[in-house]
Design an enzyme around this catalytic site. Structure first.
Site, PDB file in Angstrom:
ATOM      1  N   GLY A  48     -16.694 -46.863 -26.138  1.00  0.00           N
ATOM      2  CA  GLY A  48     -16.648 -46.675 -27.628  1.00  0.00           C
ATOM      3  C   GLY A  48     -17.065 -47.831 -28.539  1.00  0.00           C
ATOM      4  CE1 TYR A  99     -24.293 -36.880 -31.379  1.00  0.00           C
ATOM      5  CE2 TYR A  99     -26.117 -38.239 -30.314  1.00  0.00           C
ATOM      6  CZ  TYR A  99     -25.137 -37.174 -30.232  1.00  0.00           C
ATOM      7  OH  TYR A  99     -24.701 -36.897 -28.966  1.00  0.00           O
ATOM      8  CB  CYS A 144     -43.302 -26.101 -32.859  1.00  0.00           C
ATOM      9  SG  CYS A 144     -44.946 -26.631 -31.880  1.00  0.00           S
ATOM     10  CD  GLU A 145     -36.831 -27.829 -33.200  1.00  0.00           C
ATOM     11  OE1 GLU A 145     -35.768 -27.576 -33.889  1.00  0.00           O
ATOM     12  OE2 GLU A 145     -36.705 -27.117 -32.055  1.00  0.00           O
TER      13      GLU A 145
HETATM   14  N1  LLP Z   1     -15.006 -42.451 -21.850  1.00  0.00           N
HETATM   15  C1  LLP Z   1     -15.150 -41.182 -22.337  1.00  0.00           C
HETATM   16  C2  LLP Z   1     -13.937 -40.574 -22.060  1.00  0.00           C
HETATM   17  C3  LLP Z   1     -16.071 -41.055 -22.875  1.00  0.00           C
HETATM   18  O1  LLP Z   1     -16.040 -39.558 -23.448  1.00  0.00           O
HETATM   19  C4  LLP Z   1     -17.148 -41.838 -23.603  1.00  0.00           C
HETATM   20  C5  LLP Z   1     -18.223 -41.205 -24.257  1.00  0.00           C
HETATM   21  C6  LLP Z   1     -17.196 -42.970 -22.984  1.00  0.00           C
HETATM   22  C7  LLP Z   1     -16.036 -43.431 -22.191  1.00  0.00           C
HETATM   23  C8  LLP Z   1     -18.291 -44.016 -23.365  1.00  0.00           C
HETATM   24  O2  LLP Z   1     -18.370 -44.435 -24.498  1.00  0.00           O
HETATM   25  P1  LLP Z   1     -19.370 -45.387 -25.195  1.00  0.00           P
HETATM   26  O3  LLP Z   1     -18.600 -46.654 -24.634  1.00  0.00           O
HETATM   27  O4  LLP Z   1     -20.733 -45.169 -24.635  1.00  0.00           O
HETATM   28  O5  LLP Z   1     -19.319 -45.160 -26.652  1.00  0.00           O
HETATM   29  N2  LLP Z   1     -24.352 -38.724 -27.105  1.00  0.00           N
HETATM   30  C9  LLP Z   1     -23.596 -39.728 -28.403  1.00  0.00           C
HETATM   31  C10 LLP Z   1     -22.635 -40.276 -27.390  1.00  0.00           C
HETATM   32  C11 LLP Z   1     -21.519 -39.382 -26.787  1.00  0.00           C
HETATM   33  C12 LLP Z   1     -20.435 -40.336 -26.202  1.00  0.00           C
HETATM   34  C13 LLP Z   1     -19.449 -39.502 -25.451  1.00  0.00           C
HETATM   35  N3  LLP Z   1     -18.417 -39.951 -24.877  1.00  0.00           N
HETATM   36  C14 LLP Z   1     -24.717 -40.587 -28.908  1.00  0.00           C
HETATM   37  O6  LLP Z   1     -25.549 -40.625 -28.379  1.00  0.00           O
HETATM   38  O7  LLP Z   1     -24.411 -41.265 -29.662  1.00  0.00           O
END
Ligand code: LLP
Length: 422
Positions: free
Chosen positions: A239, A318, A346-347
């Protein structure tokens, strides 16, 4: 830090000109930097140094085989969330003992796949899942190593679609109920408790929610131990955010994050696992596109690119901000202009940026989206029957296509007509 810089007036990935890649593979394409991926992995290694740990790269961020093999070869484990990701990790040579399985809806088949192929742990997110896993493991004559993902009800202060640590989110078991569920797990013959898991969200730009959540986890570990439950690992999730944003707000450094880990859970004698995705892959990749037209609208200029929301959905989904830069270095002091940067889909949602102030770009010229290495290619689709775009990995002064662009025939060949249509 990344390795995408202008050299001789052209944006390069490490020592390869993006114009050269475009000439060879066509546009649009994703390009990743080996040096950046390596560096980001090492930054986490350094942040956790002195603590027994495993960095389980959250491969949902970018699961190209070449990317995960590169990280696996550096020693990374993988955080997988589906049978497909598990298969990718195995195909990249990651041993089962370095793969953790996360996700709220693991199916029986996925459990079986991982139990048979080898797994470090399942991060269990609900009681029904725990019962299911116990059953599947027993039927296979195996014991499933687990952590329970607890939901600490902490506000991660991130975009609502990627916050996971509040009680209203679908993730984990409320921390207040955790001890009870651990007790149940301890009595199951198909289950071995190995630790505790928490993940509070993605793109966090403030460390305070981590500190709050990890303190709660430390309290829980103490409580579980007092009940005679052995906890030897703590999975702290991922995260950590990266800078996307125009105000140049600097997100926290992995080093400072490491200090929080040390301070909150560092002296429990547990192995620490983390699951970073975005911070490893995000700034290690660009999306490169060509300008098809510059269109003069009513009081606006549209920069119409050959990339679209199906290739990079983050702005549409987002409201994400990605820096957009010309591949040919703008002349010093060039007057900036203002564009709505859009794709051909097309949106109206197919808009990458509104009123973006940037150097002028002409039709036929290339632009690059920064910070596109995470949640870019993996979230793409073939909407509007636009074939998936290629991915390229650069290493020093050479590059390789690590996912080719499918031909129209390959794309069409995946559909089949029913037997009654001839
Ligand atoms: N661990 C778990 C259980 C997760 O659900 C996630 C991300 C991570 C680790 C990794 O998180 P990161 O370090 O990448 O922040 N598609 C969205 C992000 C979705 C994240 C989902 N879970 C975007 O493009 O911002």
């Amino acid at each position: 830090m990344d390795h995408f810089n202008y050299q001789d007036g052209v944006l390069h990935a490490e020592d390869v000109s993006l114009a050269d890649i475009a000439a060879e593979v066509g546009t649009p394409f994703y390009v990743y930097s080996t040096a950046t991926l390596t560096r980001h992995y090492q930054v986490f290694e350094e942040a956790l140094s002195g603590m027994v740990h495993l960095i389980c790269y959250a491969m949902k961020a970018n699961s190209n085989l070449a990317v995960i093999k590169l990280l696996g070869d550096l020693g990374a484990g993988m955080d997988v969330v589906s049978g497909g990701e598990y298969m990718r990790a195995k195909a990249a040579g990651i041993p089962g003992e370095r793969i953790v399985f996360s996700g709220v809806g693991k199916t029986r088949d996925e459990m079986q796949l991982a139990l048979e192929g080898g797994i470090r742990q399942f991060n269990v997110e609900s009681e029904p899942e725990l019962y299911q896993l116990d059953k599947v493991a027993q039927a296979l004559g195996k014991v499933a190593p687990i952590t329970i993902r607890v939901n600490p009800d902490v506000d991660a202060k991130t975009h609502a679609k990627i916050a996971t640590g509040k009680s209203e989110n679908k993730f984990g078991i409320p921390i207040a109920r955790a001890v009870e569920v651990y007790r149940e797990a301890a009595a199951m013959p198909g289950i071995e408790i190995v630790g505790v898991d928490v993940h509070i969200g993605s793109q966090l730009t403030d460390l305070a929610p981590y500190e709050a959540a990890y303190k709660l986890v430390a309290d829980l570990v103490a409580q579980l131990r007092s009940e005679g439950i052995t906890i030897r690992r703590i999975d702290l999730g991922g995260g950590l955010g990266i800078p996307y944003v125009r105000d140049n707000q600097a997100p926290p450094l992995p080093r400072d994050y490491g200090e929080i880990v040390r301070r909150t859970v560092g002296d429990l004698g547990c192995e620490i696992e983390i699951e970073p995705g975005r911070l490893i892959a995000g700034n290690a990749g660009l999306l490169v596109a060509e300008t098809i037209y510059v269109k003069q609208g009513e009081g606006r200029q549209f920069l119409i690119l050959d990339a679209a929301m199906n290739d990079l959905i983050r702005p549409a989904m987002y409201d994400a901000w990605h820096d957009i830069v010309p591949v040919i270095e703008p002349a010093p002091g060039v007057e900036q202009t203002r564009y709505d940067v859009v794709g051909p889909v097309c949106e109206s949602g197919d808009t990458f940026a509104k009123e973006r102030v940037m150097p002028p770009v002409a039709a036929g010229e290339l632009v690059a989206f920064r910070s596109a290495g995470a949640y870019g290619a993996v979230m793409s689709s073939e909407y509007n029957s636009r074939p998936m775009i290629p991915e390229v990995l650069v290493n020093g002064d050479h590059f390789a296509v690590v996912r080719p662009r499918p031909t129209f025939d390959e794309m069409l060949g995946r559909d089949t007509l029913p037997y009654w249509m001839s």
